[in-house]
Enzyme design. Structure first.
Site, short mmCIF file in Angstrom:
data_model
loop_
_atom_site.label_atom_id
_atom_site.label_comp_id
_atom_site.label_asym_id
_atom_site.label_seq_id
_atom_site.Cartn_x
_atom_site.Cartn_y
_atom_site.Cartn_z
N ASP A 234 0.85 -1.19 0.00
CA ASP A 234 0.00 0.00 0.00
C ASP A 234 0.89 1.25 0.00
O ASP A 234 2.10 1.16 0.19
CB ASP A 234 -0.88 -0.07 1.26
CG ASP A 234 -1.90 1.04 1.30
OD1 ASP A 234 -2.33 1.50 0.23
OD2 ASP A 234 -2.28 1.45 2.42
N GLU B 23 2.52 4.83 -4.09
CA GLU B 23 2.46 5.76 -5.25
C GLU B 23 3.79 6.45 -5.49
O GLU B 23 4.08 6.72 -6.66
CB GLU B 23 1.34 6.79 -5.02
CG GLU B 23 -0.06 6.20 -5.13
CD GLU B 23 -0.41 5.26 -3.98
OE1 GLU B 23 0.08 5.47 -2.87
OE2 GLU B 23 -1.15 4.29 -4.21
N ASP C 223 -8.84 3.86 -2.00
CA ASP C 223 -9.74 4.32 -0.93
C ASP C 223 -11.03 4.93 -1.46
O ASP C 223 -11.19 6.14 -1.56
CB ASP C 223 -9.01 5.34 -0.06
CG ASP C 223 -7.86 4.70 0.70
OD1 ASP C 223 -7.82 3.45 0.79
OD2 ASP C 223 -6.99 5.44 1.19
C1 GLC Z 1 -4.53 3.34 2.94
C2 GLC Z 1 -5.05 2.13 2.17
C3 GLC Z 1 -6.07 1.40 2.99
C4 GLC Z 1 -5.45 1.01 4.33
C5 GLC Z 1 -4.92 2.24 5.04
C6 GLC Z 1 -4.18 1.89 6.33
O1 GLC Z 1 -5.53 4.28 3.08
O2 GLC Z 1 -5.54 2.47 0.91
O3 GLC Z 1 -6.55 0.28 2.31
O4 GLC Z 1 -6.40 0.37 5.12
O5 GLC Z 1 -4.03 2.94 4.21
O6 GLC Z 1 -3.12 1.06 6.08
#
Ligand code: GLC
Length: 800
Positions: free
Chosen positions: A407, A410, A485
């Site tokens: 995650d 980017e 998200d």
């Molecule tokens: C980001 C991710 C999400 C995750 C969060 C905490 O917002 O996109 O899926 O739960 O981080 O790690």
């Protein structure tokens, strides 16, 4: 008349007269008087690559997107020169290159249809600030042309009349039309006059695409650096365009383990261990199938990657094993930011090895993420990727984690303008040092690649499972993905549907959304409708942010729990069908989800459809996207279909009303298809069963169906240990014949098929299986429906 402000700024320069031409194996080199070089490579008969340099020399030829396994080679090549032009002909396309201005026109080699033509064509604008050029391309937008693809754009499926940017971005709670989002896949398919072609602009800098938005008859794309480097992929069938693009940028390196196609439950965050167990036990207590449980960032010690918070998870290895004993695979999150902490061994090691990204003048790239101030590994460096891969040893090999979720790659940085690295950050780019302007869009891809290498190494002999948020073209080789998200709203249900289809049209099939929405909380109705769509997405995971209430299937009352359970069960029943569709995706590059335009491009009705799609080859699905619905209008594509719930027979090629109370969604099965179904299991391979069901729907005419199977994990299938059954169905007025041809050496655990015949238009008087007559009295037979159990090795069934 020049009106395009972005494209046609004053400083633009253009190629002039071609003065030289040379051919070197599969590549033609053209040069103009003012120093523009065009390298035209014949990649395949139907794929031409165009690469332009503005001052005689090209950059080192390097791409993260192009797969080393991509098919190359052509059958036919002819080059002719006339006074005005060069004519390059392969067995599929004719390319005309005009001497006076280097403009290109591309035609179908079989019937001479004009497929693509330069408007201004290649031009550029020198960038004084960064060096190099802003490279630009403009093409004529043809009458009635439609455009598809471009990754995860939250917009209408047909991109015509719109403009987009490709810059991988952390986009919390984005909306319809927010652009850019998490992925950069600079590839689109154009369709006009019944013919389809693809354009892949393999340039990782920030790029823009304008689909006849600024000027009605022009489609253009440009990037803020790098080379004009694009691949023209000819169809004329859109399926071929998408599958060739998928082949060019790579198919997943192995089939997904079947468990990863089951249902996944996630939340930010399930902790401590007792909470995780409470959730998993509840799945089993309520008999709601589930294969995977996720640990979000709170499992770590102060959000340090590769550590565990021992207060919450005192003995991860034991817990992971206990979960595994109950059929749950544990998947953990790993982010790129490494906490700056001299007590943290991974931080120290990376520092010592010089693996962190640096700013142009030397300091480390420092940015805030969950752990606070972090440094970030440069995943564009091969050594960094190997080091990163090795970090998974303990998690995967010792503790037994089955999948990793990448995650914030980017890369996301908090509380700074642009929410990512500044432009000047330096990257190795595998020996082609560059700034973040060039590496940004592939940073997440290279992180997923490094993670994949680790999983592949330590999960062996099992198959790796990775999921990534950021991606560039080609990331499908390493990882599944989700759409980031999103929000618990009806609008986002629409977006999820479009994004999954669009990603599939962009080579990326293993995709899904956060079911129910990540931000905010769905009501039971929205959650139900989302699950109904989600079980038809290749990746099926409920995920939500912790601060908006709970989102497990049982949180919305008994009615919803019951419906959600039945749809997750349907996913599990259809697993052999989905697994077969994945096998086809790996073999032919054909996506698992097919937008209607991909399914039937000759039917103009499909060109602007967004809601309906084909799942695999034979199932038509249309989600309910509005509250309080008792059904909806939808388009039934050409061909004939059976309503899955009522078995009503529908002649396609028209829009109809379909009833769909909360416990149903519109699902139609193509006539003549043979749909395999497993018995319901609580997780993949929970049970040994000796029989699977084949649903056979009568058709007057012929239809082919496939059933692929193997050990569901591991690599034996690559050595021939798979079983592939090809079923040929032939329906006549008073007869139905099914022939089976099987290849592969895998012995499936089931030994028989229970065939369920639906829609037979005649009274059965005789059934023969491999020429042996069956006693009709012994069968479960109604007038037009019938069940028959046969040995799975049958060659021919004949009913009359
Ligand atoms: C980001 C991710 C999400 C995750 C969060 C905490 O917002 O996109 O899926 O739960 O981080 O790690």
């Amino acid at each position: 008349m020049i009106t395009n402000t972005e494209l046609e700024r004053k400083g633009n320069q253009y190629p002039n007269h071609i003065v030289s031409y040379e051919k070197n194996i599969d590549t033609l080199h053209f040069k103009t008087e003012n120093g523009v070089c065009l390298q035209l490579t014949i990649v395949r008969d139907s794929i031409l690559r165009f690469r332009y340099a503005t001052s005689f020399n090209f950059e080192n030829d390097f791409s993260y997107a192009i797969s080393k396994f991509a098919k190359t080679g052509y059958n036919y090549l002819d080059i002719k020169e006339t006074k005005e032009l060069y004519i390059v002909t392969t067995s599929k396309v004719i390319c005309r290159i005009f001497k006076s201005n280097m403009k290109i026109k591309l035609f179908d080699a079989l019937d001479n249809t004009l497929i693509s033509q330069d408007e201004i064509g290649f031009h550029w604008d020198e960038s004084y600030e960064f060096g190099g050029n802003v490279v630009k391309m403009s093409k004529v937008s043809h009458d009635g042309e439609s455009y598809y693809g471009l990754g995860d754009k939250a917009d209408h499926l047909n991109l015509k009349g719109k403009r987009f940017e490709n810059w991988v971005s952390d986009s919390f709670a984005y909306g319809k039309y927010t652009d850019p989002l998490y992925k950069a896949i600079p590839f689109y398919t154009g369709l006009h006059h019944g013919k389809s072609y693809g354009m892949f602009f393999d340039n990782t800098f920030k790029s823009h695409f304008d689909f006849a938005q600024e000027r009605k008859n022009v489609t253009s794309y440009w990037a803020l650096g790098g080379e004009m480097n694009y691949y023209f992929i000819y169809g004329p069938n859109m399926n071929d365009v998408v599958s060739k693009f998928t082949d060019l940028t790579g198919k997943p390196h192995q089939l997904p383990a079947m468990w990863s196609l089951g249902y996944h439950q996630c939340k930010w965050s399930y902790y401590p261990e007792s909470k995780v167990k409470e959730i998993t036990s509840k799945f089993r207590a309520l008999s709601i199938p589930c294969d995977a449980i996720y640990l979000d960032i709170d499992y770590m010690e102060g959000f340090r990657c590769f550590t565990w918070n021992k207060d919450y998870f005192p003995d991860p290895k034991r817990m992971v094993k206990e979960l595994a004993d109950d059929g749950f695979k544990t998947i953990v999150i790993i982010d790129p930011g490494i906490k700056i902490d001299p007590e943290y061994d991974i931080f120290n090691e990376a520092l010592e090895k010089d693996y962190f990204c640096k700013r142009a003048d030397g300091p480390y790239m420092k940015g805030k993420v969950w752990p606070g101030a972090c440094y970030f590994p440069d995943f564009t460096n091969k050594n960094v990727r190997s080091w990163w891969a090795d970090l998974f040893k303990e998690l995967v090999e010792d503790i037994g984690v089955k999948g990793v979720w990448n995650d914030m790659n980017e890369p996301a940085v908090m509380e700074v303008p642009g929410k990512t690295f500044p432009d000047d950050v330096r990257h190795d780019y595998d020996g082609n040092p560059c700034s973040h302007r060039k590496a940004h869009n592939i940073y997440g891809m290279q992180m997923a690649r490094a993670t994949y290498q680790g999983l592949k190494k330590f999960a062996y002999p099992k198959r790796p499972f990775v999921i990534t948020r950021a991606a560039y073209a080609g990331t499908q080789r390493y990882s599944s993905t989700w759409t980031g998200d999103n929000v618990a709203s009806w609008e986002h249900l629409w977006i999820a549907n479009v994004q999954a289809q669009r990603m599939s049209l962009s080579g990326y099939s293993f995709v899904g959304s956060d079911i129910g929405g990540f931000a905010e909380q769905p009501n039971g109705e929205l959650f139900t409708r989302w699950i109904q769509l989600g079980v038809f997405h290749p990746f099926c995971r409920t995920h939500s942010s912790g601060d908006h209430g709970d989102q497990e299937p049982w949180m919305f009352g008994d009615e919803v729990t019951g419906i959600v359970k039945s749809f997750i069960e349907l996913r599990y029943q259809l697993l052999p069908y989905l697994y077969t569709a994945f096998w086809q995706y790996l073999n032919d590059g054909v996506p698992v989800l097919k937008s209607l335009v991909l399914y039937d491009q000759d039917d103009i009705q499909t060109h602007y459809r967004t809601d309906e799609f084909i799942y695999g080859n034979h199932i038509l699905v249309c989600p309910i996207l509005e509250p309080n619905s008792r059904g909806r209008r939808m388009y039934i594509p050409r061909g004939n279909w059976y309503n899955y719930w009522t078995q009503d027979y529908i002649i396609g090629g028209k829009e109809i009303w379909v009833d769909a109370d909360l416990d149903r969604m519109p699902i139609f099965i193509k006539e003549g298809s043979i749909i395999p179904k497993y018995p319901i299991q609580q997780y993949v391979d929970e049970k040994d069963f000796d029989e699977i069901t084949l649903e056979v729907r009568y058709k007057l005419g012929k239809e082919e169906s496939l059933l692929y199977d193997d050990a569901h994990d591991g690599y034996d299938y690559t050595k021939g240990r798979y079983s592939l059954s090809k079923f040929n169905l032939t329906g006549k007025t008073n007869e139905l014949i099914i022939q089976q041809h099987t290849t592969g050496t895998f012995k499936t655990p089931y030994i028989s098929f229970k065939l369920k015949f639906i829609g037979l238009p005649f009274e059965i008087s005789k059934i023969e299986v491999d020429n042996v007559e069956i006693d009709l009295e012994s069968l479960n037979c109604t007038t037009h429906n019938m069940e028959l159990i046969v040995d799975k090795t049958f060659s021919e069934i004949h009913i009359r």
